[in-house]
Scaffold this motif. Structure first.
Motif, short mmCIF file in Angstrom:
data_model
loop_
_atom_site.label_atom_id
_atom_site.label_comp_id
_atom_site.label_asym_id
_atom_site.label_seq_id
_atom_site.Cartn_x
_atom_site.Cartn_y
_atom_site.Cartn_z
N ILE A 171 -34.69 7.91 5.48
CA ILE A 171 -34.88 6.78 4.58
C ILE A 171 -35.13 5.52 5.40
O ILE A 171 -34.33 5.17 6.28
CB ILE A 171 -33.63 6.55 3.69
CG1 ILE A 171 -33.14 7.87 3.07
CG2 ILE A 171 -33.93 5.50 2.64
CD1 ILE A 171 -34.11 8.55 2.18
N ILE A 172 -36.23 4.83 5.14
CA ILE A 172 -36.49 3.53 5.77
C ILE A 172 -35.77 2.46 4.96
O ILE A 172 -35.92 2.38 3.74
CB ILE A 172 -37.99 3.22 5.82
CG1 ILE A 172 -38.71 4.18 6.76
CG2 ILE A 172 -38.22 1.77 6.28
CD1 ILE A 172 -40.21 3.96 6.83
N ILE A 173 -34.96 1.66 5.65
CA ILE A 173 -34.28 0.54 5.00
C ILE A 173 -35.01 -0.74 5.40
O ILE A 173 -34.84 -1.25 6.51
CB ILE A 173 -32.80 0.47 5.43
CG1 ILE A 173 -32.09 1.79 5.13
CG2 ILE A 173 -32.09 -0.69 4.73
CD1 ILE A 173 -30.71 1.89 5.75
N ALA A 174 -35.86 -1.23 4.52
CA ALA A 174 -36.63 -2.46 4.79
C ALA A 174 -35.87 -3.62 4.17
O ALA A 174 -36.07 -3.99 3.02
CB ALA A 174 -38.03 -2.35 4.20
N GLU A 175 -34.98 -4.21 4.97
CA GLU A 175 -34.05 -5.23 4.49
C GLU A 175 -33.80 -6.24 5.60
O GLU A 175 -33.44 -5.86 6.71
CB GLU A 175 -32.75 -4.55 4.05
CG GLU A 175 -31.58 -5.47 3.79
CD GLU A 175 -31.86 -6.43 2.64
OE1 GLU A 175 -31.86 -7.65 2.91
OE2 GLU A 175 -32.08 -5.96 1.50
N LEU A 208 -26.72 3.75 -5.83
CA LEU A 208 -27.87 3.76 -4.92
C LEU A 208 -28.16 5.18 -4.45
O LEU A 208 -29.31 5.63 -4.46
CB LEU A 208 -27.61 2.85 -3.73
CG LEU A 208 -28.71 2.83 -2.66
CD1 LEU A 208 -30.01 2.27 -3.24
CD2 LEU A 208 -28.28 2.00 -1.45
N ILE A 209 -27.12 5.89 -4.02
CA ILE A 209 -27.31 7.26 -3.53
C ILE A 209 -27.84 8.16 -4.64
O ILE A 209 -28.73 8.99 -4.42
CB ILE A 209 -25.98 7.83 -2.98
CG1 ILE A 209 -25.47 6.97 -1.81
CG2 ILE A 209 -26.16 9.27 -2.54
CD1 ILE A 209 -26.43 6.87 -0.64
N ALA A 210 -27.33 7.97 -5.85
CA ALA A 210 -27.80 8.78 -6.98
C ALA A 210 -29.28 8.52 -7.27
O ALA A 210 -30.05 9.45 -7.54
CB ALA A 210 -26.96 8.48 -8.23
N ARG A 211 -29.67 7.25 -7.20
CA ARG A 211 -31.08 6.92 -7.45
C ARG A 211 -31.98 7.49 -6.35
O ARG A 211 -33.09 7.98 -6.62
CB ARG A 211 -31.25 5.41 -7.54
CG ARG A 211 -30.69 4.81 -8.85
CD ARG A 211 -30.77 3.29 -8.83
NE ARG A 211 -30.27 2.71 -10.06
CZ ARG A 211 -31.02 2.35 -11.09
NH1 ARG A 211 -32.34 2.56 -11.04
NH2 ARG A 211 -30.50 1.80 -12.16
N ILE A 212 -31.54 7.40 -5.11
CA ILE A 212 -32.32 7.96 -4.00
C ILE A 212 -32.50 9.46 -4.19
O ILE A 212 -33.61 10.00 -4.07
CB ILE A 212 -31.62 7.68 -2.65
CG1 ILE A 212 -31.70 6.20 -2.31
CG2 ILE A 212 -32.27 8.51 -1.53
CD1 ILE A 212 -30.91 5.80 -1.07
N GLN A 236 -23.70 4.20 4.65
CA GLN A 236 -23.51 4.95 3.41
C GLN A 236 -24.48 6.13 3.31
O GLN A 236 -24.12 7.21 2.82
CB GLN A 236 -23.67 4.02 2.20
CG GLN A 236 -22.61 2.94 2.10
CD GLN A 236 -21.22 3.50 1.88
OE1 GLN A 236 -21.05 4.46 1.14
NE2 GLN A 236 -20.23 2.92 2.53
N LEU A 237 -25.70 5.95 3.80
CA LEU A 237 -26.67 7.04 3.78
C LEU A 237 -26.23 8.17 4.70
O LEU A 237 -26.38 9.35 4.38
CB LEU A 237 -28.05 6.53 4.21
CG LEU A 237 -28.75 5.54 3.26
CD1 LEU A 237 -30.11 5.15 3.81
CD2 LEU A 237 -28.90 6.14 1.87
N GLU A 238 -25.68 7.81 5.84
CA GLU A 238 -25.18 8.81 6.78
C GLU A 238 -24.06 9.63 6.15
O GLU A 238 -24.01 10.86 6.27
CB GLU A 238 -24.70 8.13 8.06
CG GLU A 238 -24.18 9.11 9.12
CD GLU A 238 -25.26 10.04 9.65
OE1 GLU A 238 -24.92 11.18 10.03
OE2 GLU A 238 -26.45 9.64 9.66
N VAL A 239 -23.15 8.94 5.46
CA VAL A 239 -22.06 9.64 4.76
C VAL A 239 -22.62 10.60 3.71
O VAL A 239 -22.06 11.68 3.48
CB VAL A 239 -21.11 8.62 4.10
CG1 VAL A 239 -20.09 9.31 3.20
CG2 VAL A 239 -20.39 7.79 5.17
N ALA A 240 -23.73 10.21 3.09
CA ALA A 240 -24.35 11.03 2.04
C ALA A 240 -25.26 12.11 2.59
O ALA A 240 -25.94 12.80 1.82
CB ALA A 240 -25.13 10.13 1.08
N GLY A 241 -25.30 12.27 3.92
CA GLY A 241 -26.10 13.33 4.51
C GLY A 241 -27.55 12.98 4.73
O GLY A 241 -28.42 13.86 4.78
#
Length: 245
Positions: free
Chosen positions: A9-13, A114-118, A25-30
């Protein structure tokens, strides 16, 4: 035991603290992430890497998220996009979706949401890409010309001027398609591998070279030269197509 590759996932922020928190959080979600604080960083990364999804802030220091997405789509990049913004503006939400954005989430947001939407967008993208047989080629693609022969993705075949029809493998098709889509530009081996096999594939340059040799031998059997397809030593390859005057 083989593990399922983690989606990238690219985080453009431009908010560095928020970007780091999202990455955690993305790492925790795998999942794995690539943080880009500016639009130009996103474009630079995608030129040589594959990403499964972009979390795209509407406001970046050097461009808007809307303009960046438009530029990416203009170059044929179809990476799914979820827009992030601090503005609960209905007009911008509609614009994001009408432009082809896959979802829109307003800051502040909860990370479970956020994780659910991704995950929802990734599932839709996977279903959409069911016809893909490599990262960059689909069996629904139209036939195209490559160095004097016609490549037919729908049948995994190459039609030669001498009337012969040769079957090709998936990876050969991916290589043909990527070169045909990127003429007159030097392409690194890494770039080509990521585009055909995907960023998670454990593929070495030697394996890629073996496929290139198969393509060269295929054309040689039918007395076609591959002069336009050249090795750039130490870098990769170039498909050098002369533009008609």
């Amino acid at each position: 035991m083989n593990q399922t590759p983690k989606p990238l996932i690219i985080i453009a922020e431009d908010d560095k603290d928020l970007a780091t928190l999202i990455a955690t959080q993305l790492e925790v979600a795998g999942m794995q992430s690539q943080i880009c604080h500016e639009a130009c960083h996103v474009e630079r990364f995608l030129k040589s890497n594959f990403a499964n999804l972009i979390l795209l802030d509407v406001h970046l220091p050097d461009n808007t998220g809307f303009n960046l997405m438009s530029d990416l789509r203009g170059t044929g990049n179809s990476t799914p996009v979820i827009f992030l913004t601090g503005e609960n503006d209905e007009v911008k939400k509609v614009k994001a979706l009408e432009m082809g954005g896959d979802d829109y989430i307003t800051k502040p947001f909860g990370f479970p949401e956020l994780i659910a939407r991704i995950n929802a967008v990734l599932r839709r993208a996977e279903t959409t890409n069911d016809s893909n047989i490599t990262q960059n080629a689909s069996i629904t693609d139209e036939p195209f010309e490559f160095c004097g022969a016609e490549v037919n993705p729908q049948r995994l075949e190459v039609n030669f001027p001498d009337g012969a029809i040769e079957s090709i493998g998936r990876k050969e098709l991916g290589i043909f398609a990527y070169l045909a889509d990127h003429p007159n530009a030097v392409l690194t081996r890494k770039n080509l591998i990521h585009s055909v096999w995907g960023i998670h594939a454990d593929v070495r340059s030697r394996s890629l070279d073996q496929y290139i040799v198969k393509i060269r031998e295929l054309y040689k059997r039918h007395d076609l030269t591959l002069d336009a397809f050249r090795t750039v030593h130490g870098v990769g390859y170039i498909y050098d197509v002369k533009v008609p005057e």
